[in-house]
Design a protein around this motif. Structure first.
Motif, PDB file in Angstrom:
ATOM      1  N   ILE A 277      -6.082   6.023   1.568  1.00 12.10           N
ATOM      2  CA  ILE A 277      -5.086   6.995   2.053  1.00 12.10           C
ATOM      3  C   ILE A 277      -4.972   8.168   1.076  1.00 12.10           C
ATOM      4  O   ILE A 277      -4.973   9.335   1.481  1.00 12.10           O
TER       5      ILE A 277
ATOM      6  N   GLU B  77      -8.017  10.344   1.422  1.00 14.41           N
ATOM      7  CA  GLU B  77      -7.972  11.112   2.676  1.00 14.41           C
ATOM      8  C   GLU B  77      -6.992  12.288   2.577  1.00 14.41           C
ATOM      9  O   GLU B  77      -7.225  13.334   3.158  1.00 14.41           O
ATOM     10  N   ARG B  78      -5.899  12.089   1.851  1.00  9.28           N
ATOM     11  CA  ARG B  78      -4.867  13.135   1.728  1.00  9.28           C
ATOM     12  C   ARG B  78      -5.182  14.135   0.621  1.00  9.28           C
ATOM     13  O   ARG B  78      -4.441  15.090   0.423  1.00  9.28           O
TER      14      ARG B  78
ATOM     15  N   TYR C 135       0.826  -1.212   0.000  1.00 12.98           N
ATOM     16  CA  TYR C 135       0.000   0.000   0.000  1.00 12.98           C
ATOM     17  C   TYR C 135       0.861   1.263   0.000  1.00 12.98           C
ATOM     18  O   TYR C 135       0.522   2.255  -0.647  1.00 12.98           O
ATOM     19  N   GLU C 136       2.015   1.237   0.685  1.00 12.80           N
ATOM     20  CA  GLU C 136       2.911   2.396   0.684  1.00 12.80           C
ATOM     21  C   GLU C 136       3.547   2.593  -0.692  1.00 12.80           C
ATOM     22  O   GLU C 136       3.718   3.733  -1.138  1.00 12.80           O
TER      23      GLU C 136
ATOM     24  N   VAL D 190       0.840   4.215  -2.834  1.00 13.28           N
ATOM     25  CA  VAL D 190       0.685   5.625  -2.460  1.00 13.28           C
ATOM     26  C   VAL D 190       1.841   6.445  -3.032  1.00 13.28           C
ATOM     27  O   VAL D 190       1.635   7.492  -3.660  1.00 13.28           O
TER      28      VAL D 190
ATOM     29  N   ARG E  30      -6.565   0.034   0.581  1.00  9.52           N
ATOM     30  CA  ARG E  30      -5.985   0.855   1.649  1.00  9.52           C
ATOM     31  C   ARG E  30      -5.233   2.049   1.059  1.00  9.52           C
ATOM     32  O   ARG E  30      -5.362   3.181   1.537  1.00  9.52           O
TER      33      ARG E  30
END
Length: 75
Positions: free
Chosen positions: A52, A55-56, A7-8, A11, A48
């Protein structure tokens, strides 16, 4: 050094693509299934990552239509 969670990676990759102009405001992102294949992952880390990013303020998720680059992503 341990690998980043999927997920990172997603992102980081998507924010980098938006910042560089590869992904433009309003552009549709690949589907969850397409991203899962691309990252050799299950759906959950992709969901996920999209949560994120939403949300950001990097993307906008529209139920049933997909995820799109925000019209005004963060600087």
């Amino acid at each position: 050094m341990p690998r980043k969670p999927v997920y990172e990676q997603v992102v980081d990759d998507i924010t980098t693509s938006i910042r560089s102009g590869t992904l433009k405001p309003g552009e549709k992102l690949p589907t969850i299934a397409e991203l899962a294949r691309q990252y050799n992952s299950s759906d959950n880390p992709i969901k996920r990552a999209l949560w994120i990013l939403d949300e950001r303020g990097w993307i906008e998720v529209h139920q049933g239509k997909g995820s799109f680059v925000a019209t005004e992503p963060p600087p």
